[in-house]
Design a protein around this motif. Structure first.
Motif, PDB file in Angstrom:
ATOM      1  N   ARG A   1       0.854  -1.187   0.000  1.00 38.39           N
ATOM      2  CA  ARG A   1       0.000   0.000   0.000  1.00 38.39           C
ATOM      3  C   ARG A   1       0.884   1.229   0.000  1.00 38.39           C
ATOM      4  NH1 ARG A   1      -5.175  -0.591   2.581  1.00 38.39           N
ATOM      5  NH2 ARG A   1      -4.792   1.271   3.832  1.00 38.39           N
TER       6      ARG A   1
ATOM      7  N   HIS B   1      -5.268   5.213  -0.114  1.00 34.48           N
ATOM      8  CA  HIS B   1      -4.099   4.369  -0.312  1.00 34.48           C
ATOM      9  C   HIS B   1      -4.257   3.651  -1.648  1.00 34.48           C
ATOM     10  CE1 HIS B   1      -2.231   4.683   3.708  1.00 34.48           C
ATOM     11  NE2 HIS B   1      -3.473   4.902   4.103  1.00 34.48           N
ATOM     12  N   PHE B   2      -3.133   3.383  -2.291  1.00 33.36           N
ATOM     13  CA  PHE B   2      -3.152   2.739  -3.599  1.00 33.36           C
ATOM     14  C   PHE B   2      -2.295   1.489  -3.548  1.00 33.36           C
ATOM     15  CE2 PHE B   2      -5.252   6.249  -5.631  1.00 33.36           C
ATOM     16  CZ  PHE B   2      -4.838   7.364  -4.909  1.00 33.36           C
ATOM     17  N   CYS B   3      -2.865   0.365  -3.965  1.00 37.24           N
ATOM     18  CA  CYS B   3      -2.086  -0.873  -3.997  1.00 37.24           C
ATOM     19  C   CYS B   3      -2.415  -1.691  -5.238  1.00 37.24           C
ATOM     20  CB  CYS B   3      -2.337  -1.708  -2.744  1.00 37.24           C
ATOM     21  SG  CYS B   3      -4.073  -2.096  -2.454  1.00 37.24           S
ATOM     22  N   LYS B   4      -3.149  -1.093  -6.155  1.00 35.50           N
ATOM     23  CA  LYS B   4      -3.484  -1.776  -7.405  1.00 35.50           C
ATOM     24  C   LYS B   4      -2.532  -1.297  -8.492  1.00 35.50           C
ATOM     25  CE  LYS B   4      -8.367  -2.101  -6.068  1.00 35.50           C
ATOM     26  NZ  LYS B   4      -9.765  -1.780  -6.441  1.00 35.50           N
ATOM     27  N   SER B   5      -2.972  -1.398  -9.717  1.00 32.64           N
ATOM     28  CA  SER B   5      -2.163  -0.943 -10.843  1.00 32.64           C
ATOM     29  C   SER B   5      -1.902   0.551 -10.743  1.00 32.64           C
ATOM     30  CB  SER B   5      -2.889  -1.266 -12.157  1.00 32.64           C
ATOM     31  OG  SER B   5      -2.248  -0.641 -13.245  1.00 32.64           O
TER      32      SER B   5
ATOM     33  N   SER C   1      -7.627   2.914  -6.243  1.00 30.43           N
ATOM     34  CA  SER C   1      -7.476   2.888  -4.790  1.00 30.43           C
ATOM     35  C   SER C   1      -7.899   1.545  -4.211  1.00 30.43           C
ATOM     36  CB  SER C   1      -8.311   4.005  -4.168  1.00 30.43           C
ATOM     37  OG  SER C   1      -8.257   3.932  -2.759  1.00 30.43           O
ATOM     38  N   CYS C   2      -7.151   1.110  -3.200  1.00 30.09           N
ATOM     39  CA  CYS C   2      -7.549  -0.085  -2.465  1.00 30.09           C
ATOM     40  C   CYS C   2      -8.188   0.298  -1.133  1.00 30.09           C
ATOM     41  CB  CYS C   2      -6.343  -1.002  -2.228  1.00 30.09           C
ATOM     42  SG  CYS C   2      -4.988  -0.215  -1.344  1.00 30.09           S
ATOM     43  N   SER C   3      -8.385   1.607  -0.906  1.00 23.85           N
ATOM     44  CA  SER C   3      -9.096   2.093   0.271  1.00 23.85           C
ATOM     45  C   SER C   3     -10.591   2.134  -0.026  1.00 23.85           C
ATOM     46  CB  SER C   3      -8.625   3.501   0.654  1.00 23.85           C
ATOM     47  OG  SER C   3      -7.236   3.544   0.838  1.00 23.85           O
ATOM     48  N   GLU C   4     -11.390   2.292   1.001  1.00 20.18           N
ATOM     49  CA  GLU C   4     -12.817   2.496   0.838  1.00 20.18           C
ATOM     50  C   GLU C   4     -13.040   3.904   0.269  1.00 20.18           C
ATOM     51  OE1 GLU C   4     -16.413   2.372   0.270  1.00 20.18           O
ATOM     52  OE2 GLU C   4     -15.650   0.563   1.237  1.00 20.18           O
ATOM     53  N   THR C   5     -13.674   3.980  -0.877  1.00 20.29           N
ATOM     54  CA  THR C   5     -13.814   5.268  -1.573  1.00 20.29           C
ATOM     55  C   THR C   5     -15.207   5.876  -1.453  1.00 20.29           C
ATOM     56  OG1 THR C   5     -14.419   4.164  -3.663  1.00 20.29           O
ATOM     57  CG2 THR C   5     -12.071   4.589  -3.272  1.00 20.29           C
TER      58      THR C   5
END
Length: 253
Positions: free
Chosen positions: A3, A167-171, A188-192
């Protein structure tokens, strides 16, 4: 995949519009021509209004800043887009991406409120022609203009702060040719959900406030025009609003 957010400052990759080298070349020429026309047209408009004392009126005062805003948000996006089309470097830093997004939202939001101010100016000119110079004083024009920029900064700051907490953990590949909210949220890999609500409220209130002011002004203008007995008077009144209505229509499209 780890992340990361603004503390690690990685690069994003702007996917752009196409992977075809030939198409990219054609698009780069097209975008460059459009951008040059935008720069020359808006710069010429600003220069002409500044140099001609007869154009130093509230309507042209607002038109000057409308041209400036149009030039500004075009300049926020186009140079980076041209670089991506003409070179193999398609990366943009997190800071650069969020800066581009901040100023794009600022200029677009300010332009919507500026169109509302211009609609009010036309309302006063047609519905209160004898008091026009008194009502649309330099002080009021500057206050309306300042309000447009303040609201633009407010909206862009609120969106920027909410987006910066993600937070970003994808492409890292942004499926767009510039940094807009939707393609960034998709990474984003967070709740948006909360961020999307904030963006919806900001965008929705901007549109509702702008359209309400413009619609209310033009309903009053139309009512006043219909009461004018002479055909020449009606044509003159319509002609003073035509350019503003055209600008609103183009932007809403």
């Amino acid at each position: 995949m780890g992340r990361w957010n603004s503390t690690s400052v990685p690069d994003f990759i702007l996917a752009g519009l196409t992977d075809s080298a030939e198409t990219q070349l054609v698009l780069s020429v097209l975008f460059l021509l459009i951008y040059l026309i935008t720069v020359l047209g808006n710069s010429g408009m600003i220069l002409i209004i500044r140099l001609d004392p007869q154009l130093h009126t509230p309507m042209y005062f607002f038109l000057t800043h409308l041209s400036l805003l149009d030039l500004s948000y075009s300049s926020v996006i186009t140079p980076k887009t041209l670089q991506n089309l003409l070179t193999s470097t398609k990366s943009i830093s997190l800071l650069g991406c969020f800066t581009q997004m901040f100023f794009f939202i600022l200029f677009v939001s300010a332009e919507c409120f500026l169109l509302s101010s211009m609609a009010y100016d036309r309302y006063v000119a047609i519905c209160n022609p004898l008091r026009y110079s008194v009502i649309m004083s330099t002080r009021l024009c500057c206050a309306l203009l300042s309000g447009c920029y303040v609201m633009g900064v407010f909206y862009s700051t609120v969106v920027e702060i909410s987006m910066s907490r993600l937070h970003f953990c994808k492409s890292k590949v942004i499926q767009h040719f510039f940094c807009d909210t939707s393609p960034i949220l998709a990474l984003s890999c967070s709740e948006t959900y909360e961020v999307e609500i904030i963006i919806f409220i900001c965008a929705g209130s901007n549109i509702v406030l702008s359209l309400s002011t413009i619609s209310g002004s033009y309903l009053s203008i139309l009512s006043t025009i219909l009461k004018i007995s002479s055909t020449a008077g009606k044509k003159k009144a319509f002609s003073t609003c035509a350019s503003h209505l055209l600008g609103v229509t183009i932007i809403l499209q």
